[in-house]
Design a protein around this motif. Structure first.
Motif, PDB file in Angstrom:
ATOM      1  N   VAL A 146      76.161 -54.237  88.906  1.00 28.67           N
ATOM      2  CA  VAL A 146      77.578 -54.588  89.012  1.00 28.67           C
ATOM      3  C   VAL A 146      77.980 -55.529  87.881  1.00 28.67           C
ATOM      4  CG1 VAL A 146      79.280 -55.832  90.411  1.00 28.67           C
ATOM      5  CG2 VAL A 146      77.729 -54.193  91.491  1.00 28.67           C
ATOM      6  N   GLY A 147      77.129 -56.484  87.558  1.00 28.80           N
ATOM      7  CA  GLY A 147      77.442 -57.412  86.478  1.00 28.80           C
ATOM      8  C   GLY A 147      77.344 -56.778  85.111  1.00 28.80           C
ATOM      9  N   GLY A 148      76.394 -55.856  84.939  1.00 27.21           N
ATOM     10  CA  GLY A 148      76.203 -55.238  83.632  1.00 27.21           C
ATOM     11  C   GLY A 148      77.300 -54.257  83.276  1.00 27.21           C
ATOM     12  N   ASN A 149      77.671 -53.401  84.225  1.00 30.25           N
ATOM     13  CA  ASN A 149      78.713 -52.403  83.978  1.00 30.25           C
ATOM     14  C   ASN A 149      79.315 -51.978  85.312  1.00 30.25           C
ATOM     15  OD1 ASN A 149      80.254 -50.085  83.342  1.00 30.25           O
ATOM     16  ND2 ASN A 149      78.969 -49.644  81.567  1.00 30.25           N
ATOM     17  N   PRO A 150      80.380 -52.642  85.749  1.00 31.39           N
ATOM     18  CA  PRO A 150      80.969 -52.335  87.066  1.00 31.39           C
ATOM     19  C   PRO A 150      81.403 -50.877  87.210  1.00 31.39           C
ATOM     20  CG  PRO A 150      81.897 -54.355  86.145  1.00 31.39           C
ATOM     21  CD  PRO A 150      81.098 -53.728  85.061  1.00 31.39           C
ATOM     22  N   SER A 183      77.941 -44.715  90.189  1.00 34.09           N
ATOM     23  CA  SER A 183      76.617 -44.432  90.760  1.00 34.09           C
ATOM     24  C   SER A 183      76.594 -44.552  92.277  1.00 34.09           C
ATOM     25  CB  SER A 183      75.582 -45.396  90.159  1.00 34.09           C
ATOM     26  OG  SER A 183      75.523 -45.264  88.758  1.00 34.09           O
ATOM     27  N   GLY A 184      77.722 -44.908  92.857  1.00 35.65           N
ATOM     28  CA  GLY A 184      77.803 -44.977  94.313  1.00 35.65           C
ATOM     29  C   GLY A 184      77.568 -46.359  94.895  1.00 35.65           C
ATOM     30  N   ILE A 185      77.504 -47.368  94.041  1.00 32.18           N
ATOM     31  CA  ILE A 185      77.301 -48.740  94.510  1.00 32.18           C
ATOM     32  C   ILE A 185      78.641 -49.288  95.007  1.00 32.18           C
ATOM     33  CG2 ILE A 185      76.641 -51.090  93.857  1.00 32.18           C
ATOM     34  CD1 ILE A 185      74.802 -49.874  91.760  1.00 32.18           C
ATOM     35  N   ASP A 186      78.623 -49.896  96.173  1.00 30.12           N
ATOM     36  CA  ASP A 186      79.824 -50.523  96.720  1.00 30.12           C
ATOM     37  C   ASP A 186      79.984 -51.893  96.052  1.00 30.12           C
ATOM     38  OD1 ASP A 186      81.852 -51.693  98.196  1.00 30.12           O
ATOM     39  OD2 ASP A 186      81.109 -50.987 100.123  1.00 30.12           O
ATOM     40  N   ILE A 187      80.708 -51.914  94.929  1.00 29.53           N
ATOM     41  CA  ILE A 187      80.792 -53.151  94.149  1.00 29.53           C
ATOM     42  C   ILE A 187      81.564 -54.231  94.905  1.00 29.53           C
ATOM     43  CG2 ILE A 187      80.558 -51.963  91.940  1.00 29.53           C
ATOM     44  CD1 ILE A 187      83.542 -52.218  91.521  1.00 29.53           C
ATOM     45  N   LEU A 240      77.403 -65.377  81.050  1.00 33.57           N
ATOM     46  CA  LEU A 240      78.693 -65.406  81.718  1.00 33.57           C
ATOM     47  C   LEU A 240      79.356 -64.030  81.723  1.00 33.57           C
ATOM     48  CD1 LEU A 240      80.138 -68.774  80.345  1.00 33.57           C
ATOM     49  CD2 LEU A 240      79.299 -68.324  82.652  1.00 33.57           C
ATOM     50  N   SER A 241      78.851 -63.119  80.899  1.00 33.14           N
ATOM     51  CA  SER A 241      79.356 -61.753  80.866  1.00 33.14           C
ATOM     52  C   SER A 241      78.741 -60.890  81.961  1.00 33.14           C
ATOM     53  CB  SER A 241      79.068 -61.112  79.503  1.00 33.14           C
ATOM     54  OG  SER A 241      79.664 -61.853  78.459  1.00 33.14           O
ATOM     55  N   GLY A 242      77.787 -61.461  82.697  1.00 35.36           N
ATOM     56  CA  GLY A 242      77.192 -60.779  83.832  1.00 35.36           C
ATOM     57  C   GLY A 242      76.031 -59.876  83.465  1.00 35.36           C
ATOM     58  N   GLY A 243      75.194 -59.586  84.461  1.00 38.38           N
ATOM     59  CA  GLY A 243      74.132 -58.600  84.295  1.00 38.38           C
ATOM     60  C   GLY A 243      72.862 -59.082  83.645  1.00 38.38           C
ATOM     61  N   VAL A 244      72.838 -60.298  83.124  1.00 41.37           N
ATOM     62  CA  VAL A 244      71.663 -60.828  82.429  1.00 41.37           C
ATOM     63  C   VAL A 244      71.375 -62.227  82.934  1.00 41.37           C
ATOM     64  CG1 VAL A 244      70.680 -61.511  80.206  1.00 41.37           C
ATOM     65  CG2 VAL A 244      72.118 -59.477  80.343  1.00 41.37           C
ATOM     66  N   GLY A 245      70.142 -62.456  83.349  1.00 47.39           N
ATOM     67  CA  GLY A 245      69.754 -63.788  83.795  1.00 47.39           C
ATOM     68  C   GLY A 245      68.686 -63.737  84.864  1.00 47.39           C
ATOM     69  N   ARG A 246      68.040 -64.882  85.093  1.00 44.33           N
ATOM     70  CA  ARG A 246      66.977 -64.978  86.095  1.00 44.33           C
ATOM     71  C   ARG A 246      67.065 -66.335  86.786  1.00 44.33           C
ATOM     72  NH1 ARG A 246      61.612 -64.110  82.750  1.00 44.33           N
ATOM     73  NH2 ARG A 246      62.669 -65.739  81.545  1.00 44.33           N
ATOM     74  N   VAL A 247      66.647 -66.378  88.041  1.00 43.84           N
ATOM     75  CA  VAL A 247      66.646 -67.662  88.742  1.00 43.84           C
ATOM     76  C   VAL A 247      65.577 -68.595  88.173  1.00 43.84           C
ATOM     77  CG1 VAL A 247      67.660 -66.883  90.897  1.00 43.84           C
ATOM     78  CG2 VAL A 247      65.193 -66.681  90.565  1.00 43.84           C
ATOM     79  N   THR A 248      64.547 -68.036  87.527  1.00 38.98           N
ATOM     80  CA  THR A 248      63.548 -68.882  86.873  1.00 38.98           C
ATOM     81  C   THR A 248      64.206 -69.721  85.794  1.00 38.98           C
ATOM     82  OG1 THR A 248      61.867 -67.188  87.273  1.00 38.98           O
ATOM     83  CG2 THR A 248      61.338 -68.907  85.675  1.00 38.98           C
ATOM     84  N   GLY A 249      65.050 -69.093  84.989  1.00 33.20           N
ATOM     85  CA  GLY A 249      65.770 -69.825  83.956  1.00 33.20           C
ATOM     86  C   GLY A 249      66.714 -70.852  84.552  1.00 33.20           C
ATOM     87  N   THR A 250      67.365 -70.480  85.664  1.00 38.58           N
ATOM     88  CA  THR A 250      68.271 -71.423  86.327  1.00 38.58           C
ATOM     89  C   THR A 250      67.522 -72.662  86.796  1.00 38.58           C
ATOM     90  OG1 THR A 250      69.804 -69.702  87.056  1.00 38.58           O
ATOM     91  CG2 THR A 250      69.779 -71.742  88.332  1.00 38.58           C
ATOM     92  N   LEU A 251      66.337 -72.477  87.377  1.00 39.61           N
ATOM     93  CA  LEU A 251      65.538 -73.608  87.836  1.00 39.61           C
ATOM     94  C   LEU A 251      65.154 -74.509  86.668  1.00 39.61           C
ATOM     95  CD1 LEU A 251      64.101 -75.017  90.176  1.00 39.61           C
ATOM     96  CD2 LEU A 251      62.117 -73.550  89.729  1.00 39.61           C
ATOM     97  N   ILE A 252      64.751 -73.910  85.547  1.00 37.32           N
ATOM     98  CA  ILE A 252      64.412 -74.707  84.370  1.00 37.32           C
ATOM     99  C   ILE A 252      65.656 -75.415  83.845  1.00 37.32           C
ATOM    100  CG2 ILE A 252      63.518 -74.640  82.013  1.00 37.32           C
ATOM    101  CD1 ILE A 252      61.420 -74.200  84.132  1.00 37.32           C
TER     102      ILE A 252
END
Length: 334
Positions: free
Chosen positions: A212-216, A222-226, A278-290
């Motif tokens: 959803v963040g990468g390409n809504p 693809s059938g995802i309920d965004i 901030l553009s969505g679709g890229v990131g990890r909670v590991t990076g957020t914790l750091i």
């Protein structure tokens, strides 16, 4: 191109390889560099007591930032978490206080009741924001800005502008207790991190969030309920804000109506510094914790060196802008 040039181009020190390594591990190297610099700058930085203090300071922002990561991964933003911290903290505290003037009838209740109420308050706030964003297509900035104001007002109305003191020992334990010497808030942060990492990296729901963040448009095709995905991430953010509000109240021993002011900024800073786009679709909670640890270590180190908090705000702002600039360069190549 010579054979040696070709080998170097595909080797460990090629420009593409270096760029990938920096993108993958740059945040960890930055954190280690900060720790090394502060270790040499102050002899008390690496003491056990100070490290425990840093982890405690980071725990609340870490919980908030992990919830914010879910939202930002879908190209959203949640500006309401600071106010939700205050509202959830003061409502849950009213179920866990011995103060006759601040208690709900029948209080103090078992600590599980107070915890459930606090998380429920956060979930409801997140659900309202999520419904406004997903159902009515209101920009997330506007919807959560409205919730920021509404939740702060509800906090003042509910508590009459007064703090809720005299929290029960059982409730305070979640903010001041420990298990085998490890502070309870740090354990709670670790559990939240592990659960979030598993959701984002090992479940279909996590893959849908990235889609959803990468390409809504592609996700919808693809059938995802965004709409459902966007709604759910705000519920998660709100629930974790409620948890953070209880941690803060338990740690300080009373719930304050002015608690959580500007906490949303630190949470967003941790997410952005940690590499989530901030553009969505890229990131990890590991990076957020750091990212949260970088903010906590930086604030702690500057305090130890006697540097005023005003400079901390300047450095934090520079880190945010620098992280966004790097993200723009990585995303758009300019």
């Amino acid at each position: 191109m010579s054979e040696s040039d070709d080998s170097n181009a595909g080797g460990w020190f090629s420009s593409d390889r270096r760029r990938l390594l920096i993108q993958e591990y740059g945040i960890f190297l930055a954190f280690l560099l900060l720790v090394v610099v502060l270790s040499f700058s102050n002899e008390f930085f690496l003491t056990g007591g100070n490290i425990s203090n840093v982890l405690l300071q980071t725990s609340i922002n870490g919980v908030l930032a992990i919830g914010m990561t879910f939202v930002i991964l879908t190209r959203g933003i949640d500006l309401s978490v600071g106010s939700v911290v205050a509202l959830a903290g003061i409502v849950s505290a009213s179920f866990s206080t011995t103060s006759a003037t601040a208690a709900i009838a029948g209080a103090p209740y078992p600590v599980a009741i107070g915890l459930a109420v606090g998380i429920l308050v956060g979930v409801v706030c997140g659900a309202i924001s999520g419904a406004i964003v997903s159902r009515f297509s209101v920009p997330a900035f506007v919807a959560t800005l409205g919730m920021l104001s509404a939740a702060r007002g509800l906090t003042l109305i509910y508590g009459g502008g007064r703090p809720v003191p005299a929290l029960t020992p059982a409730f305070r334990w979640i903010g001041t207790g420990d298990v085998f010497g490890i502070p309870a808030p740090v354990i709670i942060l670790a559990v939240v991190f592990a659960a979030s990492w598993w959701i984002l990296s090992r479940t279909r729901f996590g893959r849908y969030i990235y889609a959803v963040g990468g390409n809504p448009h592609a996700a919808k095709t693809s059938g995802i309920d965004i709409g459902l995905i966007r709604f759910t991430v705000y519920v998660i953010s709100g629930g974790l804000a409620g948890l953070a509000g209880m941690l803060l109240s338990a740690r300080t021993g009373s719930a304050l109506p002015q608690a959580g002011i500007a906490y949303e900024l630190d949470a967003i800073a941790a997410v952005v510094i940690g590499g989530t786009s901030l553009s969505g679709g890229v990131g990890r909670v590991t990076g957020t914790l750091i990212g949260a640890l970088i903010i906590g270590v930086m604030n702690n180190g500057l305090d130890l060196m006697g540097i005023q908090s005003y400079y901390q705000q300047v450095l934090k702002g520079a880190l945010i802008v620098g992280a966004v600039m790097l993200d723009q360069k990585r995303t758009y190549g300019a």
